[in-house]
Write a protein that holds these residues in place. Structure first.
Motif, mmCIF file in Angstrom:
data_model
loop_
_atom_site.group_PDB
_atom_site.id
_atom_site.type_symbol
_atom_site.label_atom_id
_atom_site.label_comp_id
_atom_site.label_asym_id
_atom_site.label_seq_id
_atom_site.Cartn_x
_atom_site.Cartn_y
_atom_site.Cartn_z
ATOM 1 N N VAL A 105 -2.146 0.198 10.095
ATOM 2 C CA VAL A 105 -0.982 0.039 9.372
ATOM 3 C C VAL A 105 0.013 0.386 10.310
ATOM 4 C CG1 VAL A 105 -1.979 0.701 7.232
ATOM 5 C CG2 VAL A 105 -0.941 2.454 8.578
ATOM 6 N N THR A 106 1.075 -0.523 10.130
ATOM 7 C CA THR A 106 2.304 -0.341 10.888
ATOM 8 C C THR A 106 3.422 0.914 10.410
ATOM 9 O OG1 THR A 106 3.482 -2.241 9.871
ATOM 10 C CG2 THR A 106 2.318 -2.660 11.795
ATOM 11 N N VAL A 107 3.336 1.084 9.246
ATOM 12 C CA VAL A 107 3.993 2.188 8.712
ATOM 13 C C VAL A 107 3.230 2.960 7.794
ATOM 14 C CG1 VAL A 107 6.046 2.712 6.950
ATOM 15 C CG2 VAL A 107 6.015 0.396 8.336
ATOM 16 N N LEU A 108 3.309 4.304 7.839
ATOM 17 C CA LEU A 108 2.404 5.157 7.053
ATOM 18 C C LEU A 108 2.919 5.207 5.770
ATOM 19 C CD1 LEU A 108 1.982 8.217 9.601
ATOM 20 C CD2 LEU A 108 0.314 6.515 8.789
ATOM 21 N N PRO A 109 2.213 5.450 4.686
ATOM 22 C CA PRO A 109 2.483 5.349 3.408
ATOM 23 C C PRO A 109 3.195 6.711 2.679
ATOM 24 C CG PRO A 109 0.193 5.587 3.617
ATOM 25 C CD PRO A 109 0.705 5.443 4.656
ATOM 26 N N ARG A 152 0.845 -1.188 -0.039
ATOM 27 C CA ARG A 152 -0.043 0.038 0.120
ATOM 28 C C ARG A 152 0.884 1.156 0.080
ATOM 29 N NH1 ARG A 152 -3.284 -3.132 3.453
ATOM 30 N NH2 ARG A 152 -2.287 -2.228 5.408
ATOM 31 N N ALA A 153 2.033 1.125 0.778
ATOM 32 C CA ALA A 153 2.734 2.490 0.850
ATOM 33 C C ALA A 153 3.543 2.566 -0.733
ATOM 34 C CB ALA A 153 3.630 2.255 1.940
ATOM 35 N N ASN A 154 3.832 1.451 -1.387
ATOM 36 C CA ASN A 154 4.569 1.439 -2.376
ATOM 37 C C ASN A 154 3.644 2.087 -3.299
ATOM 38 O OD1 ASN A 154 6.939 0.779 -1.422
ATOM 39 N ND2 ASN A 154 6.539 -1.459 -2.095
ATOM 40 N N ALA A 155 2.297 1.767 -3.369
ATOM 41 C CA ALA A 155 1.389 2.147 -4.439
ATOM 42 C C ALA A 155 1.022 3.576 -4.214
ATOM 43 C CB ALA A 155 0.059 1.258 -4.061
#
Length: 175
Positions: free
Chosen positions: A130-134, A79-82
Motif C-alpha cells: 500500500v502507498t498510504v497506511l489506513p 481500503r483506508a476509508n473502509a
C-alpha cells in the motif's frame, strides 16, 4: 580523293560513336543520381515511420502505467476509508450511531468480515503493498526493524519503483 573521303567518314563515325558513348554515360549517371535520391528519401520516410511507431508505443505504455497507478491509488484509498469507517464507528460490540437498526450491524459485520478476509488472504497470497497506511500507525521497533501497526495489521516500510510503500507483514515478536 577517295582515300580522303573514307578517312573523313571514318573520323565522323568515330566522333559519332564518342558522342553516343558520352550520351550513354551521362544518362547512366543521371539515373544513378536519381536512384540515390530515391533511396535517401525512402530511408528518411522509414526512419520517420519508426520514430512515430516508437512514440505510439511509448504513449501506450505511459497510459497503461498511469491507469495501473490510478487504480492502485483508488484501491488503497478505498481500503483506508473502509478501515477508518470501521474503526470510527465501532468499538467491537456497539455501533456509535443513534439508530439501532439491524442493517447497521449487518453492514458493519460484512465490512469487518471483508477486512478480516482481506487480511487473512494477504497472509497467504502474494505480498500486499500500500502507498498510504489506513490509519495513524503505532510504531514498534523489534530486532532493528520498524513495524507500523494499524488495527491489527502490521506493515514494514519499503520502496517500490522509487516511491515509499508499505508491505503487510506478520506482527512483530510479542504483539
Amino acid at each position: 580523293m577517295g582515300g580522303g573521303t573514307a578517312a573523313r567518314q571514318a573520323g565522323a563515325t568515330e566522333r559519332s560513336g564518342q558522342r553516343t558513348a558520352a550520351s550513354q554515360t551521362e544518362a547512366r549517371q543521371a539515373g544513378a543520381t536519381e536512384r540515390s535520391g530515391q533511396r535517401a528519401q525512402t530511408q528518411q520516410t522509414r526512419a520517420e515511420e519508426r520514430t512515430e511507431r516508437q512514440g505510439q508505443r511509448q504513449g501506450g505504455m505511459t497510459e497503461r502505467t498511469d491507469a495501473r497507478q490510478q487504480g492502485q491509488t483508488e484501491r488503497t484509498q478505498a481500503r483506508a476509508n473502509a478501515a477508518q469507517n470501521i474503526s470510527g464507528n465501532w468499538d467491537g460490540y456497539h455501533h456509535y450511531d443513534d439508530h439501532d437498526d439491524d442493517w447497521g450491524y449487518a453492514l458493519a459485520g460484512a465490512a469487518i468480515g471483508a477486512t478480516a478476509g482481506y487480511i487473512a488472504g494477504a497472509a497467504t497470497a502474494a505480498p500486499t503493498y500500500v502507498t498510504v497506511l489506513p490509519c495513524s500507525p503505532s510504531m514498534v521497533t523489534a530486532g532493528g526493524v520498524s513495524y507500523y501497526g494499524c488495527g491489527g495489521t502490521w506493515y514494514n516500510r519499503t520502496y517500490v519503483n522509487g516511491g515509499v510503500s508499505y508491505i503487510v507483514v506478520p506482527a512483530p515478536p510479542g504483539y
